[in-house]
Scaffold this motif. Structure first.
Motif: not given
Length: 838
Positions: A165-173, A177-181
């Motif tokens: 499963l995936t999650v929406s994460v804020r990176r580099d501003g 969407t990255v893997a939850a792991a």
């Protein structure tokens, strides 16, 4: 947000209770049945943690992050990689049972007990060679079962890993969407409707309704805003928020408990039906064994002879390889489905798909392309198209996965508006309210309320607009999905305009609906869209029938009454499934949202579509990786192939276990002695039961209609076939006793040979519902038959573990078995037709 899971086991009792609850029409629409709460409480108690205690559970070392340690822009990719190396993946450690313990359990069950008793008895009688052979077979039985189960578990684990499963994460501003792991402490993540919280987090902005009942036992969801901590496994029931990750993986508070809940599964109806057959056989054979013992006692047989006779009869009654056969057949079916883009979350789902009678199909993404685009904007007086889109974009989620919001924001981005409203606060789409809401400032600095949602809802909350209803109807009649947008001060909200979105039917939907109809599965459309829009799509995909009137779902509704259920709320889907099940229908349910989960669990076969939320995937028995109905059609066909293979093996078991015990009785009547020893019976079990597992690879035709276990008909057919084999084996035994004058030891060898050859004959008659030459067996079935015949012939001619027989006797018995198979086949065809075994 999502959490990666590893398959876990639960007790047989809990599985059986959940299966009963699932099929009961009165089952409550809860995501957390009592059995799961007991699991949760048990796990918390083991950990020494009280369910009501809300500490983060994270140690203050480098593996956790202090809330507020990350900037608003989130971590950089480089920092996230560094933390991932230090903290490890956001996944639970492997908690599978120790392999040695699993192996030892293979020696502690009813079937191994029988073999172990045989070893002890042989040793007591001084037959050490026989005891050693049975011991080797016991080890072989355990090793085979362990191998098949480990392969099946590896298959299921591999399939679940593809559901990463995936999650929406804020990176580099920016939002990614990255893997939850890959989550690490300090990440800024978005919590959206229908998501599962993937790690322990602290909310930093926004408001959500959190369902933590499966973790804490609190039945009422809680409102949560900035500053509130929540834990891995919680469900987002409403709203949207941003949060900072404070603990991941094994350091989360309730991660282990959430995993137990998410991986619970049920025993399939096929397994319950066949186990009922086995119980019936045990009862029948038990009576025969009692009569055998009584007659042996009447003949004044020595106790040293009666005990092996009893043991032989008991061994003859046990379908040894039945559990491994179920597992193997389902694992092969799951592997075949995975290649077609259908991922079973439990092996029993492969069996359930075979019996589906009605499919409640979701419109968006299943029957349509799930490619929503803004087609038309109808602006009200005082507004233009660009302003309507700008207002709608403000009331749409940024960085979420809602296709409607994505389509609106994409359309608004193509029409730059310098005086667009500035967002102050946003409340995400709520399925129960059918709308989303935002608070913003207009170019003059005034605060305004912006609403976006279903036309009937928004019109009811805004000032009257005389032409709006006609405009909305005109757009709906063209098949568009219509949303209304309203804005203004809280006391004077005005309708700004209508947005029409199109999602055309998939090119293959009509053909696949027709194919399902040909397979005996009735498809009904279940959608939240307006009836006019749903009717146009339904007609395009070949769903002809009435539209269910608006309002509550009738309790006595039947699939034949309506083809379309429009304007349906997610909670109404659960009621619809229960209503169909009251008519003894096996129901398949497509779903994609968090509120679809109760319906997915209630349905015998819950299917999460390719765009489903985490909660829907957790509740479903199958997850489609591709849009459309093709995966569902494949699941039905593969399920029916698996059903036919298990049906053949079950029919074989009834045939063999019915006749073998009776044959012992006839042999005792004819000779006054036991015509089989425990060792010979174990050899028959190996050559018959284990090599018979090759039926799980046989080439079979899918059932032409939904499968149903007709236990009475199946038992009658098996008994008739068994009586035929009994007549054949009795005739051969009588020929050896009265015409050839064989000694009792030679008759025992002849009985062994004729049983093996007779079992092979009935295997080929039972595997084909038509004449046995109507289809070609699989290569593995042919090879296993050759091995079976060679083993039996070599042992009999060579006198290994038995008295030798002349080669011509063995060859003649084989020729007689071939003739018997052809004759029995002519009896079988009308019997199977009459009993509707297809």
């Amino acid at each position: 947000m999502n959490v990666k899971i590893n398959p876990l086991s639960v007790s047989d009792a809990s599985l059986e209770s959940e299966a009963k609850a699932k099929t009961s029409p009165s089952a409550a629409p809860a995501l957390e049945p009592a059995s799961k709460m007991r699991l949760a409480t048990h796990e918390l108690n083991r950990a020494g943690t009280q369910p009501s205690k809300f500490s983060s559970g994270a140690s203050p070392d480098t593996l956790t992050a202090s809330p507020g340690s990350a900037s608003k822009a989130g971590l950089t990719s480089e920092e996230a990689r560094r933390r991932l190396v230090k903290c490890g993946p956001n996944a639970m450690p492997d908690t599978s049972v120790n392999p040695l313990r699993t192996a030892l359990k293979k020696f502690w069950a009813p079937v191994p007990w029988m073999l172990e008793a045989a070893i002890v008895l042989e040793l007591m009688l001084g037959k050490f060679v026989e005891a050693a052979i049975i011991a080797l077979l016991l080890v072989f039985n355990a090793a085979l079962g362990l191998f098949q189960e480990s392969r099946a578990q590896a298959t299921l684990t591999a399939l679940k890993s593809r559901l990463a499963l995936t999650v929406s994460v804020r990176r580099d501003g920016i939002w990614k969407t990255v893997a939850a792991a890959e989550l690490v402490p300090g990440d800024i993540v978005k919590l959206s409707l229908g998501g599962v919280v993937a790690a322990d987090v602290k909310l930093t902005a926004g408001d959500v309704l959190l369902d933590q009942s499966m973790l804490t036992g609190e039945s009422v969801p809680i409102e949560a805003g900035a500053g509130v901590e929540t834990y891995a496994g919680a469900l987002i029931r409403r709203g949207e928020a941003e949060a900072e990750v404070i603990a991941t993986g094994a350091r989360t508070k309730f991660g282990r408990t959430a995993e137990l809940i998410r991986t619970a599964h049920v025993v399939s109806t096929q397994q319950r039906a066949v186990l009922r057959v086995v119980r019936n056989l045990a009862g029948f054979n038990g009576i025969v064994i009692i009569l055998l013992v009584a007659y042996a006692w009447y003949l004044k047989m020595p106790v040293a002879d009666i005990v092996p006779l009893i043991l032989t009869a008991i061994l003859a009654s046990i379908p040894v390889a039945l559990p491994a056969t179920f597992t193997l057949a389902s694992a092969l079916g799951a592997r075949a489905l995975a290649k077609l883009g259908v991922l079973p979350t439990r092996l029993s789902a492969v069996d359930e798909a075979a019996s589906m009678v009605v499919l409640c199909a979701d419109k968006t993404g299943t029957l349509t392309q799930n490619a929503l685009t803004v087609t038309t904007v109808h602006s009200m007086p005082g507004y233009d198209d660009a302003h309507v889109l700008a207002l709608a974009a403000v009331a749409s989620s940024d960085g979420g996965q809602d296709p409607v919001d994505g389509a609106i924001r994409a359309a608004a981005a193509s029409r730059t508006l310098p005086d667009a409203p500035k967002l102050i606060n946003f409340a995400a789409f709520d399925p129960t309210k059918k709308m989303s809401e935002a608070t913003a400032t207009d170019p003059t600095g005034e605060t305004q309320r912006i609403l976006k949602g279903a036309f009937t809802i928004i019109v009811g909350l805004s000032q009257p607009a005389p032409t709006a209803a006609a405009a909305a109807k005109e757009l709906e009649d063209k098949g568009f999905r219509v949303l209304a947008v309203a804005a203004g001060p809280a006391a004077g909200i005005k309708l700004a305009g209508l947005i029409a979105l199109s999602d055309p039917p998939r090119a293959d939907s009509a053909a696949l609906v027709g194919e399902l109809r040909g397979l005996g599965v009735r498809t009904v459309m279940v959608t939240g869209d307006a009836p006019a829009t749903a009717a146009i799509v339904a007609k395009a995909v070949g769903l002809d029938g009435a539209i269910c009137p608006p309002g509550p779902i009738p309790d006595a509704v039947h699939p034949e009454q309506y083809a379309i259920f429009a304007g349906v709320l997610p909670e109404d889907k659960y009621k619809l499934v229960k209503a169909f099940q009251r008519g003894s229908q096996t129901v398949g349910m497509c779903g994609d949202g968090a509120n679809d989960a109760p319906a997915l669990r209630q349905a015998q076969i819950g299917i999460a579509v390719s765009t489903a939320t985490d909660v829907a995937k957790s509740a479903a028995g199958m997850v489609l990786t591709e849009p459309g109905l093709a995966g569902i059609v494949a699941a039905v066909k593969e399920g029916r192939i698996t059903f036919q293979r298990i049906l053949s093996y079950t029919l074989n078991s009834i045939t063999k276990k019915t006749f073998q015990v009776l044959f012992l009785g006839i042999g005792l009547l004819m000779t006054g002695h036991a015509i089989l020893t425990p060792l010979l019976m174990v050899l028959i079990m190996v050559t018959g039961d284990f090599l018979g597992m090759s039926l799980t690879t046989d080439k079979v035709r899918p059932s032409p209609a939904p499968n149903a276990w007709r236990i009475g008909h199946l038992t009658i057919a098996g008994v008739i076939m068994g009586m035929g084999e009994l007549l054949f084996c009795t005739a051969v035994l009588a020929f050896g006793a009265y015409r050839l004058g064989f000694t009792i030891s030679a008759l025992q060898t002849l009985a062994f040979v004729v049983i093996v050859f007779g079992n092979q004959a009935t295997t080929y008659t039972n595997r084909e519902r038509r004449h046995l030459w109507s289809s070609r067996p699989s290569i593995w079935l042919l090879l296993s038959s050759v091995a079976d015949l060679l083993i039996a012939s070599t042992l009999a001619i060579g006198g290994i573990a038995m008295t030798p027989l002349p080669a011509w006797v063995v060859a003649g018995t084989l020729a007689a078995a071939v003739a018997f198979a052809i004759l029995l086949d002519f009896v079988k065809v009308p019997v199977f037709r009459r009993l509707r075994i297809t």
